[in-house]
Design a protein around this motif. Structure first.
Motif, PDB file in Angstrom:
ATOM      1  N   PHE A  41       0.815  -1.217   0.000  1.00  0.00           N
ATOM      2  CA  PHE A  41       0.000   0.000   0.000  1.00  0.00           C
ATOM      3  C   PHE A  41       0.851   1.270   0.000  1.00  0.00           C
ATOM      4  O   PHE A  41       0.329   2.374   0.032  1.00  0.00           O
ATOM      5  CB  PHE A  41      -0.960  -0.007   1.193  1.00  0.00           C
ATOM      6  CG  PHE A  41      -2.164  -0.904   1.002  1.00  0.00           C
ATOM      7  CD1 PHE A  41      -3.427  -0.370   0.931  1.00  0.00           C
ATOM      8  CD2 PHE A  41      -2.015  -2.280   0.882  1.00  0.00           C
ATOM      9  CE1 PHE A  41      -4.538  -1.186   0.735  1.00  0.00           C
ATOM     10  CE2 PHE A  41      -3.105  -3.111   0.691  1.00  0.00           C
ATOM     11  CZ  PHE A  41      -4.375  -2.567   0.618  1.00  0.00           C
ATOM     12  N   GLU A  42       2.163   1.108  -0.043  1.00  0.00           N
ATOM     13  CA  GLU A  42       3.119   2.195  -0.286  1.00  0.00           C
ATOM     14  C   GLU A  42       2.918   3.401   0.633  1.00  0.00           C
ATOM     15  O   GLU A  42       3.101   4.546   0.232  1.00  0.00           O
ATOM     16  CB  GLU A  42       3.044   2.641  -1.751  1.00  0.00           C
ATOM     17  CG  GLU A  42       3.346   1.520  -2.729  1.00  0.00           C
ATOM     18  CD  GLU A  42       3.178   1.959  -4.171  1.00  0.00           C
ATOM     19  OE1 GLU A  42       3.160   3.174  -4.433  1.00  0.00           O
ATOM     20  OE2 GLU A  42       3.060   1.077  -5.048  1.00  0.00           O
ATOM     21  N   GLY A  43       2.538   3.146   1.885  1.00  0.00           N
ATOM     22  CA  GLY A  43       2.389   4.242   2.837  1.00  0.00           C
ATOM     23  C   GLY A  43       1.137   5.072   2.674  1.00  0.00           C
ATOM     24  O   GLY A  43       0.987   6.123   3.305  1.00  0.00           O
ATOM     25  N   ARG A  44       0.216   4.641   1.816  1.00  0.00           N
ATOM     26  CA  ARG A  44      -1.111   5.267   1.674  1.00  0.00           C
ATOM     27  C   ARG A  44      -1.044   6.774   1.435  1.00  0.00           C
ATOM     28  O   ARG A  44      -1.810   7.553   2.010  1.00  0.00           O
ATOM     29  CB  ARG A  44      -2.000   4.970   2.893  1.00  0.00           C
ATOM     30  CG  ARG A  44      -2.177   3.483   3.199  1.00  0.00           C
ATOM     31  CD  ARG A  44      -3.235   3.223   4.255  1.00  0.00           C
ATOM     32  NE  ARG A  44      -3.020   3.957   5.480  1.00  0.00           N
ATOM     33  CZ  ARG A  44      -2.160   3.604   6.437  1.00  0.00           C
ATOM     34  NH1 ARG A  44      -1.418   2.506   6.301  1.00  0.00           N
ATOM     35  NH2 ARG A  44      -2.032   4.326   7.536  1.00  0.00           N
ATOM     36  N   GLY A  45      -0.139   7.204   0.579  1.00  0.00           N
ATOM     37  CA  GLY A  45      -0.057   8.621   0.252  1.00  0.00           C
ATOM     38  C   GLY A  45      -1.212   9.047  -0.638  1.00  0.00           C
ATOM     39  O   GLY A  45      -1.584   8.336  -1.571  1.00  0.00           O
ATOM     40  N   PRO A  46      -1.826  10.218  -0.372  1.00  0.00           N
ATOM     41  CA  PRO A  46      -2.887  10.711  -1.260  1.00  0.00           C
ATOM     42  C   PRO A  46      -2.382  10.890  -2.686  1.00  0.00           C
ATOM     43  O   PRO A  46      -1.230  11.247  -2.920  1.00  0.00           O
ATOM     44  CB  PRO A  46      -3.261  12.062  -0.638  1.00  0.00           C
ATOM     45  CG  PRO A  46      -2.860  11.950   0.798  1.00  0.00           C
ATOM     46  CD  PRO A  46      -1.624  11.106   0.786  1.00  0.00           C
ATOM     47  N   ALA A  47      -3.257  10.616  -3.628  1.00  0.00           N
ATOM     48  CA  ALA A  47      -2.958  10.790  -5.061  1.00  0.00           C
ATOM     49  C   ALA A  47      -1.787   9.935  -5.519  1.00  0.00           C
ATOM     50  O   ALA A  47      -0.988  10.346  -6.355  1.00  0.00           O
ATOM     51  CB  ALA A  47      -2.703  12.252  -5.384  1.00  0.00           C
TER      52      ALA A  47
END
Length: 549
Positions: A41-47
């Protein structure tokens, strides 16, 4: 007397509902936290791709739990999301930064002595040449407290240097709530006020105790991609350059300018303080800024009320974290955000499951997973400014953020301790689980202004952000406080905030019984909790009273 009897009757109903609270499965909470905070989920960064994965996962879990979509309307049908337009800015390449004192230049390294944020005032580049530096105390202008750190200073073309937190922090007493932080102590306010004062830039001096977190948190939170809600006049809220500097660097800089940092700090704690120029000291900066408007998403699940569907109880949590950023000492670049806030998002999913599987509530219940909390509460700010369901008929907001994934505690807390009926009811209900309430143990950290309930509170909606307790059944207060200190120092906003197989999640499971009972009691009543008469949020709530008749 009628009001008192009605209140007692409502609380007795709540007590009965508390006795029927469902049990929550620690294994489900653990698995959902594990998935959301996995590297995938790659750190759930927006956009980012991480947002796409997060939305797909949370929506699938809400749908499987039995919730209905509660987001934007499209062709007469509700979606699972609310579109949140945001300005995204990031520094292109490595910024060129330096200070000069008496003509002697010193190069600065981004993330070391200084942490400069990508410009959010709409600028495509920042080109500052030898801008004078001025110490402006705590950067506060509070007319109602007869306090002005600027005193008519013309900051055009200048960089202000200010202290973090409030003038009361060191002494614990004064006009700003003593140890408890006011909004004037928040870094967000300081940037806003610098813009109002016409400053070219603002640098905040970082100190661990008054900030309530270390330099690693500052660096990781400010040197990556920045976001803001889309504004008509962004320069009215953001100066051209925003950033932080390390305390040791600030002390040395002041010394080279012939000033005593500690002496000036003591002066800044008084009403008589006047801004002081760092004579012969200037700052230069040069970097390009990539800016675009993107659309992130709030995730919205809902159960429609059986009797008064237009009245709404909201459970909230933020789904986002910091994404991919600078590597830590081990080379890890993924900021997984397991505790902050995969735990709260998992809690939201399981709370939705509990409501969907139980009797249908009389009022509607919304499960709101917001975006961009880590960028300044932007998802909750957007929802509360453009609500899907009217705030005047929103009964309360119950927020969960960074819950303790280990064993149960004998107590609990909330972010801040603002006086309100909602908190009184939560405290009363907790006694059924032999849990006591402890006021915010670190009011100086300003957590009240750092969680997603705040945008609702400032618009008058009764709101709390629940915090796990420190007095653990296994190990007592010493164990809980030690764990909290270790988390803040070693994991908070760092790649090390990762899921652990050893976490039992039994404390969260027990706490969710309490939070379910609070919301369920409200959802099956006609109560409209309010703020205390002397609360700064009372007037905004009372202004919407006609909507609730």
């Amino acid at each position: 007397m009628k009001l008192l009897l009605a209140s007692l009757l409502s609380l007795s109903v709540s007590a009965a509902l508390a006795a029927e609270a469902p049990k929550f499965d620690p294994k489900r909470l653990s698995e959902e936290t594990r998935v959301l905070s996995s590297d995938e989920f790659e750190g759930r960064g927006p956009a980012t791709a991480g947002e796409t994965k997060t939305i797909e996962y949370v929506v699938a879990q809400m749908q499987a739990a039995g919730l209905q979509p509660g987001g934007d309307l499209k062709d007469g049908q509700r979606l699972w999301t609310q579109a949140v337009p945001l300005t995204r800015s990031q520094i292109a390449g490595t910024p060129s930064l330096s200070v000069s004192v008496g003509g002697k230049a010193q190069a600065l390294t981004q993330g070391n002595e200084i942490a400069v944020r990508a410009a959010l005032d709409g600028s495509k580049s920042v080109a500052i040449a030898d801008a004078p530096l001025v110490f402006a105390g705590y950067g506060v202008k509070a007319p109602e407290r007869d306090w002005d750190d600027f005193k008519g200073l013309d900051l055009k073309g200048k960089i202000a240097v200010v202290l973090i937190n409030d003038p009361d922090f060191e002494s614990g007493k004064g006009d700003f709530g003593g140890k408890a932080m006011t909004y004037y102590g928040r870094w967000t306010y300081k940037y806003e006020e610098a813009a109002r004062q016409g400053a070219l830039g603002l640098l905040i001096v970082h100190e661990t105790d008054p900030a309530s977190y270390g330099w690693a948190t500052v660096k990781n939170s400010n040197t990556n991609t920045m976001f803001d809600v889309v504004r008509d006049r962004p320069g009215a809220t953001h100066p051209r350059m925003e950033g932080w500097i390390q305390r040791d660097f600030a002390v040395d800089l002041f010394k080279r300018a012939g000033l005593d940092f500690e002496a000036l700090k003591r002066q800044a704690q008084t009403r008589a303080f006047k801004p002081v120029e760092l004579k012969g000291a200037t700052l230069s900066a040069n970097y390009a800024v990539q800016t675009e408007v993107i659309t992130s998403q709030n995730i919205v699940g809902r159960i429609e009320g059986s009797q008064r569907p237009d009245e709404t109880v909201i459970y909230s949590a933020h789904w986002d974290h910091l994404g991919v950023g600078a590597p830590d000492a081990k080379g890890d670049t993924i900021y997984n955000g397991a505790v902050d806030n995969a735990t709260g998002t998992a809690a939201l999913i399981e709370m939705g499951r509990a409501f969907a599987q139980g009797p249908k509530p009389q009022r509607s219940v919304v499960f709101l997973a917001v975006t961009a909390e880590e960028k300044g509460l932007l998802g909750s700010e957007y929802y509360s400014s453009k609500p899907l369901y009217p705030l005047g008929k929103t009964v309360a907001v119950i927020n969960t953020d960074a819950l303790d994934p280990e064993g149960p505690a004998r107590d609990f807390s909330t972010a801040g301790s603002a006086k309100q009926d909602l908190l009184d009811e939560l405290i009363a209900l907790a006694k059924r689980w032999d849990m006591s309430y402890v006021t915010d143990p670190k009011p100086e950290a300003g957590h009240f202004f750092r969680s997603d309930h705040f945008p609702f509170a400032k618009r008058g909606v009764p709101a709390v952000s629940f915090g796990s307790g420190d007095d653990r059944i296994d190990g007592g207060r010493a164990a809980g406080e030690a764990a909290q200190r270790a988390y803040t120092a070693d994991r908070y906003h760092q790649p090390a905030d990762q899921w652990e197989a050893s976490w039992s999640f039994t404390g969260m499971a027990r706490d969710l019984e309490l939070l379910y009972s609070l919301g369920n009691g409200l959802a099956n009543s006609k109560r409209w909790p309010n703020w205390s008469q002397d609360s700064e949020f009372r007037a905004a709530r009372d202004a919407s009273a006609a909507e609730r008749k």
